[in-house]
Design a protein around this motif. Structure first.
Motif, PDB file in Angstrom:
ATOM      1  N   THR A 148     -86.074  -3.717  57.461  1.00 40.18           N
ATOM      2  CA  THR A 148     -86.414  -2.967  56.224  1.00 40.18           C
ATOM      3  C   THR A 148     -86.094  -1.248  56.060  1.00 40.18           C
ATOM      4  N   ALA A 149     -86.173  -0.836  56.875  1.00 38.15           N
ATOM      5  CA  ALA A 149     -86.284   0.730  57.055  1.00 38.15           C
ATOM      6  C   ALA A 149     -84.473   0.640  56.999  1.00 38.15           C
ATOM      7  N   TRP A 150     -83.887   0.594  57.718  1.00 34.96           N
ATOM      8  CA  TRP A 150     -82.654   0.370  57.941  1.00 34.96           C
ATOM      9  C   TRP A 150     -81.706   0.019  56.611  1.00 34.96           C
ATOM     10  N   ILE A 151     -81.857  -1.126  55.387  1.00 30.06           N
ATOM     11  CA  ILE A 151     -81.484  -1.260  54.671  1.00 30.06           C
ATOM     12  C   ILE A 151     -81.271   0.335  53.825  1.00 30.06           C
ATOM     13  N   PHE A 152     -82.557   1.004  53.948  1.00 27.18           N
ATOM     14  CA  PHE A 152     -82.586   2.172  52.802  1.00 27.18           C
ATOM     15  C   PHE A 152     -81.970   3.418  53.692  1.00 27.18           C
ATOM     16  N   ALA A 206     -79.176   5.217  51.894  1.00 31.24           N
ATOM     17  CA  ALA A 206     -78.313   6.852  52.036  1.00 31.24           C
ATOM     18  C   ALA A 206     -77.728   7.886  52.327  1.00 31.24           C
ATOM     19  N   MET A 207     -77.455   6.580  52.947  1.00 31.26           N
ATOM     20  CA  MET A 207     -75.626   7.413  53.691  1.00 31.26           C
ATOM     21  C   MET A 207     -75.078   7.233  52.213  1.00 31.26           C
ATOM     22  N   LEU A 208     -75.013   5.889  52.088  1.00 35.88           N
ATOM     23  CA  LEU A 208     -74.069   5.410  50.748  1.00 35.88           C
ATOM     24  C   LEU A 208     -73.779   6.803  49.421  1.00 35.88           C
ATOM     25  N   ALA A 209     -75.586   6.854  49.208  1.00 36.84           N
ATOM     26  CA  ALA A 209     -76.083   8.353  48.154  1.00 36.84           C
ATOM     27  C   ALA A 209     -75.157   9.579  48.500  1.00 36.84           C
ATOM     28  N   LEU A 210     -74.733   9.948  49.536  1.00 40.00           N
ATOM     29  CA  LEU A 210     -74.480  11.120  50.543  1.00 40.00           C
ATOM     30  C   LEU A 210     -72.748  10.906  49.831  1.00 40.00           C
ATOM     31  N   ILE A 211     -72.091   9.358  50.119  1.00 40.24           N
ATOM     32  CA  ILE A 211     -70.537   9.397  50.115  1.00 40.24           C
ATOM     33  C   ILE A 211     -70.509   9.345  48.631  1.00 40.24           C
ATOM     34  N   LEU A 225     -77.016  -3.552  61.545  1.00 39.51           N
ATOM     35  CA  LEU A 225     -78.479  -3.749  62.555  1.00 39.51           C
ATOM     36  C   LEU A 225     -79.298  -4.800  61.647  1.00 39.51           C
ATOM     37  N   VAL A 226     -78.583  -5.008  60.407  1.00 35.95           N
ATOM     38  CA  VAL A 226     -79.374  -5.987  59.297  1.00 35.95           C
ATOM     39  C   VAL A 226     -78.775  -6.427  59.241  1.00 35.95           C
ATOM     40  N   VAL A 227     -77.543  -6.938  59.254  1.00 32.43           N
ATOM     41  CA  VAL A 227     -77.097  -7.993  59.570  1.00 32.43           C
ATOM     42  C   VAL A 227     -76.661  -8.677  60.301  1.00 32.43           C
ATOM     43  N   GLY A 228     -76.682  -8.167  61.998  1.00 31.45           N
ATOM     44  CA  GLY A 228     -76.291  -8.650  62.749  1.00 31.45           C
ATOM     45  C   GLY A 228     -77.881  -9.865  63.323  1.00 31.45           C
ATOM     46  N   PRO A 229     -79.179  -9.630  63.404  1.00 29.36           N
ATOM     47  CA  PRO A 229     -79.264 -10.078  63.277  1.00 29.36           C
ATOM     48  C   PRO A 229     -80.033 -11.513  62.779  1.00 29.36           C
ATOM     49  N   ILE A 230     -79.228 -11.307  61.709  1.00 27.93           N
ATOM     50  CA  ILE A 230     -79.596 -12.798  61.031  1.00 27.93           C
ATOM     51  C   ILE A 230     -79.408 -14.068  60.973  1.00 27.93           C
ATOM     52  N   ASP A 283     -77.291 -13.596  64.194  1.00 26.97           N
ATOM     53  CA  ASP A 283     -77.391 -14.554  65.789  1.00 26.97           C
ATOM     54  C   ASP A 283     -78.344 -15.579  65.174  1.00 26.97           C
ATOM     55  N   SER A 284     -79.797 -15.281  64.897  1.00 24.72           N
ATOM     56  CA  SER A 284     -80.819 -15.757  65.463  1.00 24.72           C
ATOM     57  C   SER A 284     -81.550 -15.458  63.890  1.00 24.72           C
ATOM     58  N   PRO A 285     -81.593 -16.040  62.703  1.00 22.53           N
ATOM     59  CA  PRO A 285     -81.831 -16.229  61.320  1.00 22.53           C
ATOM     60  C   PRO A 285     -83.450 -17.139  61.745  1.00 22.53           C
ATOM     61  N   GLN A 286     -84.330 -16.161  61.295  1.00 19.17           N
ATOM     62  CA  GLN A 286     -86.025 -16.060  61.414  1.00 19.17           C
ATOM     63  C   GLN A 286     -86.128 -15.637  60.189  1.00 19.17           C
ATOM     64  N   ILE A 287     -87.716 -16.108  59.641  1.00 21.25           N
ATOM     65  CA  ILE A 287     -87.990 -16.765  57.689  1.00 21.25           C
ATOM     66  C   ILE A 287     -88.698 -15.418  58.022  1.00 21.25           C
ATOM     67  N   GLU A 288     -89.240 -14.566  58.094  1.00 23.22           N
ATOM     68  CA  GLU A 288     -89.431 -13.262  58.003  1.00 23.22           C
ATOM     69  C   GLU A 288     -88.139 -12.244  57.758  1.00 23.22           C
ATOM     70  N   TYR A 289     -87.075 -12.229  57.793  1.00 20.59           N
ATOM     71  CA  TYR A 289     -85.882 -11.568  57.008  1.00 20.59           C
ATOM     72  C   TYR A 289     -86.052 -12.163  55.788  1.00 20.59           C
ATOM     73  N   LEU A 290     -86.469 -13.423  55.520  1.00 14.95           N
ATOM     74  CA  LEU A 290     -86.493 -13.702  53.712  1.00 14.95           C
ATOM     75  C   LEU A 290     -87.823 -13.275  53.307  1.00 14.95           C
ATOM     76  N   TYR A 291     -88.383 -13.674  53.903  1.00 16.46           N
ATOM     77  CA  TYR A 291     -89.998 -12.863  53.781  1.00 16.46           C
ATOM     78  C   TYR A 291     -89.282 -11.189  52.693  1.00 16.46           C
ATOM     79  N   ALA A 292     -88.836 -10.779  53.430  1.00 15.62           N
ATOM     80  CA  ALA A 292     -88.271  -8.958  53.469  1.00 15.62           C
ATOM     81  C   ALA A 292     -87.904  -8.984  52.287  1.00 15.62           C
ATOM     82  N   SER A 293     -86.605  -9.767  51.892  1.00 15.85           N
ATOM     83  CA  SER A 293     -85.982  -9.819  51.263  1.00 15.85           C
ATOM     84  C   SER A 293     -86.663 -10.062  49.659  1.00 15.85           C
ATOM     85  N   LEU A 294     -87.038 -11.110  50.036  1.00 16.97           N
ATOM     86  CA  LEU A 294     -87.896 -11.432  49.100  1.00 16.97           C
ATOM     87  C   LEU A 294     -89.156 -10.371  47.772  1.00 16.97           C
TER      88      LEU A 294
END
Length: 535
Positions: free
Chosen positions: A430-434, A438-443, A473-478, A480-491
Motif C-alpha cells: 500500500t505504501a508504494w502506491i502513494f 508523490a512522484m506523479l505529483a512532482l511531475i 513493486l505494486v503490480v509485480g507481486p499481483i 506473479d502470485s495473486p493473493q487475497i490480501e492485495y484485494l483487501y488492500a485495494s478495497l
C-alpha cells in the motif's frame, strides 16, 4: 557548491520574495489563511509564530520550529535504522535465494530510496507544509479553485485515510513488537528460547504508551531522545561491522564466496524481496512530515536527506556482509533474531549487548515514527479530512497530542495479531502506491508551477524512474502470485470514499460531535490551530 539548496538565507529570500504562496486556497474548515510566504517569514521574522520560538501573544497557536539540521538527520537515520535491518535480512535472503543477489537488492533498495528522497527534497522545498504526500497531493491535484471540486482532494484524502488508519500505526506496531522481542530476549534463560508472545505484546504496548507520552509532553524532549537513540544505534552498527571485519580478516569468507548460487528468477520473488529491503529503508521521507517545524527548511531539508541516505545505505551493506562473515545462508534463514545470533557467536560474554543495542535502536525508530505520524494526522485534520479535534495542539506544550494519542490507540490494536512478516508485505504494497503518487505529483507540478522558484531541483528523469519502479513493486507481486490480501488492500483504499463524500465534500457532521470535541478539548487541554506561513 552552486546548488541553490545550499545557498545562504539572504539568497533564498531574494528568490522567493514577490512569489505567491504555493499552498493557495482555503481550508474546508476555514482555518487556513492564504498568505504570501517567504523564507524571511519562516526563518528570520522574530514576531511570527514560526520563528523558532513561542508564538507572539496575538498570534494563533501553532507548532514551533524546533527541529534543526542535526535533529533532522537523526530523524531520518533514526527512523530508517530500526527493526528492518534486524528482521529483513532473513526475508530478503529467502526470496532472492543467493548471497550475491541479496546484496545487490540491498544496494538497489538504497539507491531507490535515495532517488525518492531527492525527489522529496524538491517537493518539501516547493510545498513547505507538513504532511508530506498529503500536502503534495493537495497542491498537485487540488490547487486553488480545484479544492472546491468533488474530485480534486480525493487523492490526498485517500492517502490520509490509509496512512492514519493503517500505514503509520502498523509501522509503529511492527517496530515496537521487534523492540519488545529483543528486550525480552535480554532476560531469556537461553538464547534459543523463544519468549512468550503475551510478554512480547505487553512490552510492545508499554513502549507505545511511553513513546506517545514523550512526544505529547515536549517536542524538545522527543528530538533529544531521537538524537541519543540514533547515536546508540550507530554504535550498534559499528559493533556488528567491526565484528564482521575481524572474522573476514581471519579468513571466514566461505559464505560470501557462494555468490549467486541459487538465485531466483521469479518476477514476483524479486519484487517481494524489494519489499523486505525497502521496509528496512523506510523512513527516508519522514522529515517531510515535519517541514513546518524544521528550522531553515530550504537548506536543512535537502542537506539532511543528502547526509542521511548514503550513511544508512553504507551501514546496511556493511552489516549484511558482516552477518555473512559469521553465518551461512541456512543459519541466517533459521535465525529468528539475526543480530542476537551474531552477537552470541562473535561477542562471547558481551553477547547481551547486542539485544540491548537492538532494543535501543528500535525504540529510537519507534519514537521517530510516532513523531512524524502524529503530524500527518494533525495536518489532515487541519485540512478538514479528519475530525477537528485531531488538528488541535496542547495549549502550553504546543504538541499535537490528540493526533499522537489517536495514532497510538490504533497501533495498540494492531499489536494483537503480531505477525510481522505479513504486516511488512501489506505495508509495502500500500505504501508504494502513494510513493508513486508523490512522484506523479512532482511531475505535474513541473508543469503547473513551472515559474515558482525551486531552492532544490532534481532532473525530471529521477521521479520518472521512481514512478516506474513504484508501479512495478505494486503490480509485480499481483501478476506473479495473486493473493487475497492485495484485494483487501485495494478495497480498504477505496472504502475511504464512503466517508469522503458525506463528511468531507458535503461537510455533514455526526450528531453530538461538537459536544464530543468540546469534551476532548477540555480533558486534553488542547486548542484549535492555524497553519503556518509558507517557508
Amino acid at each position: 557548491m552552486d546548488n541553490p539548496a545550499f545557498a545562504g538565507d539572504d539568497q533564498q529570500v531574494k528568490e522567493r520574495k514577490g512569489h505567491e504562496s504555493v499552498q493557495g486556497g482555503g481550508s474546508p474548515r476555514g482555518r487556513r489563511q492564504n498568505v504570501e510566504g517567504t523564507a524571511e517569514q519562516a526563518e528570520r521574522k522574530p514576531a511570527a509564530a514560526v520563528a523558532g520560538g513561542a508564538p507572539a501573544p496575538n498570534d494563533a497557536v501553532n507548532l514551533e520550529r524546533r527541529v534543526g539540521l542535526i535533529s533532522g538527520v537523526a530523524l531520518i537515520v533514526g527512523t530508517m535504522i530500526g527493526s528492518g535491518i534486524f528482521v529483513s535480512p532473513k526475508g530478503l535472503l529467502e526470496r532472492t535465494g543467493s548471497v550475491g543477489l541479496s546484496l545487490i537488492i540491498w544496494a538497489a533498495c538504497g539507491l531507490l530510496s535515495l532517488l525518492g528522497a531527492l525527489s522529496y527534497a524538491e517537493l518539501g522545498t516547493l510545498v513547505s507544509e507538513s504532511g508530506a504526500e498529503h500536502a503534495y497531493y493537495m497542491q498537485a491535484f487540488a490547487p486553488n479553485e480545484k479544492r472546491k471540486s468533488w474530485w480534486g482532494p480525493i487523492p490526498a484524502f485517500l492517502y490520509a485515510w490509509v496512512s492514519v488508519f493503517l500505514l503509520k500505526p502498523s509501522s509503529l506496531a511492527i517496530i515496537c513488537l521487534t523492540c519488545a522481542e529483543y528486550f525480552v530476549r535480554i532476560f531469556a534463560a537461553s538464547i534459543d528460547c523463544l519468549p512468550p508472545q503475551e510478554s512480547v505484546k505487553l512490552v510492545a504496548c508499554v513502549v507505545i504508551i511511553l513513546i506517545t507520552f514523550i512526544n505529547s509532553y515536549s517536542v524538545t524532549l522527543a528530538t533529544k531522545v531521537q538524537n541519543i537513540f540514533t547515536a546508540a544505534k550507530l554504535l550498534a552498527i559499528l559493533i556488528i561491522v567491526v565484528g564482521g571485519a575481524v572474522r573476514l580478516i581471519q579468513g571466514n569468507t566461505q559464505y560470501l564466496a557462494t555468490g549467486f548460487h541459487g538465485s531466483t528468477s521469479s518476477f514476483g520473488d524479486i519484487a517481494t524481496a524489494f519489499y523486505s529491503g525497502l521496509w528496512a529503508y523506510d523512513g527516508w521521507n519522514n522529515l517531510n512530515y515535519v517541514t513546518e517545524e524544521l528550522k531553515k527548511p530550504y537548506t536543512n531539508l535537502p542537506r539532511a536527506i543528502i547526509i542521511g541516505l548514503p550513511l544508512v545505505t553504507v551501514c546496511y551493506l556493511l552489516v549484511n556482509v558482516s552477518y555473512l562473515a559469521v553465518m551461512s545462508k541456512e543459519e541466517l534463514l533459521s535465525s529468528e533474531t539475526v543480530a542476537v545470533t551474531f552477537g552470541n557467536r562473535v561477542l562471547g560474554w558481551a553477547a547481551f549487548l547486542m539485544p540491548l543495542a537492538v532494543t535501543l535502536s528500535t525504540f529510537g525508530a519507534a519514537n521517530g515514527t510516532a513523531f512524524t505520524s502524529g503530524r500527518l494526522c494533525f495536518v489532515a485534520a487541519r485540512e478538514g479530512h479528519m475530525v477537528d479535534v485531531l488538528s488541535y495542539v496542547h495549549a502550553k506544550k504546543l504538541t499535537p497530542s490528540p493526533a499522537l494519542l489517536f495514532n497510538a490507540f490504533i497501533a495498540l490494536m494492531m499489536v494483537i495479531p503480531s505477525d510481522i512478516g505479513s504486516l511488512i508485505d501489506f505495508f509495502s504494497f500500500t505504501a508504494w502506491i502513494f510513493y508513486g503518487g508523490a512522484m506523479l505529483a512532482l511531475i505535474i507540478m513541473r508543469r503547473t508551477m513551472k515559474d515558482v522558484p525551486r531552492p532544490y531541483k532534481v532532473p525530471i528523469i529521477i521521479p520518472v524512474i521512481v514512478l516506474v519502479i513504484s508501479i512495478y513493486l505494486v503490480v509485480g507481486p499481483i501478476i506473479d502470485s495473486p493473493q487475497i490480501e492485495y484485494l483487501y488492500a485495494s478495497l480498504f483504499i477505496l472504502a475511504g470514499l464512503v466517508f469522503y463524500f458525506p463528511f468531507v465534500y458535503f461537510k455533514k457532521s455526526v450528531p453530538g460531535m461538537g459536544h464530543l470535541t468540546t469534551f476532548f478539548q477540555l480533558i486534553l487541554q488542547v486548542v484549535p490551530t492555524d497553519t503556518m506561513p509558507d517557508a
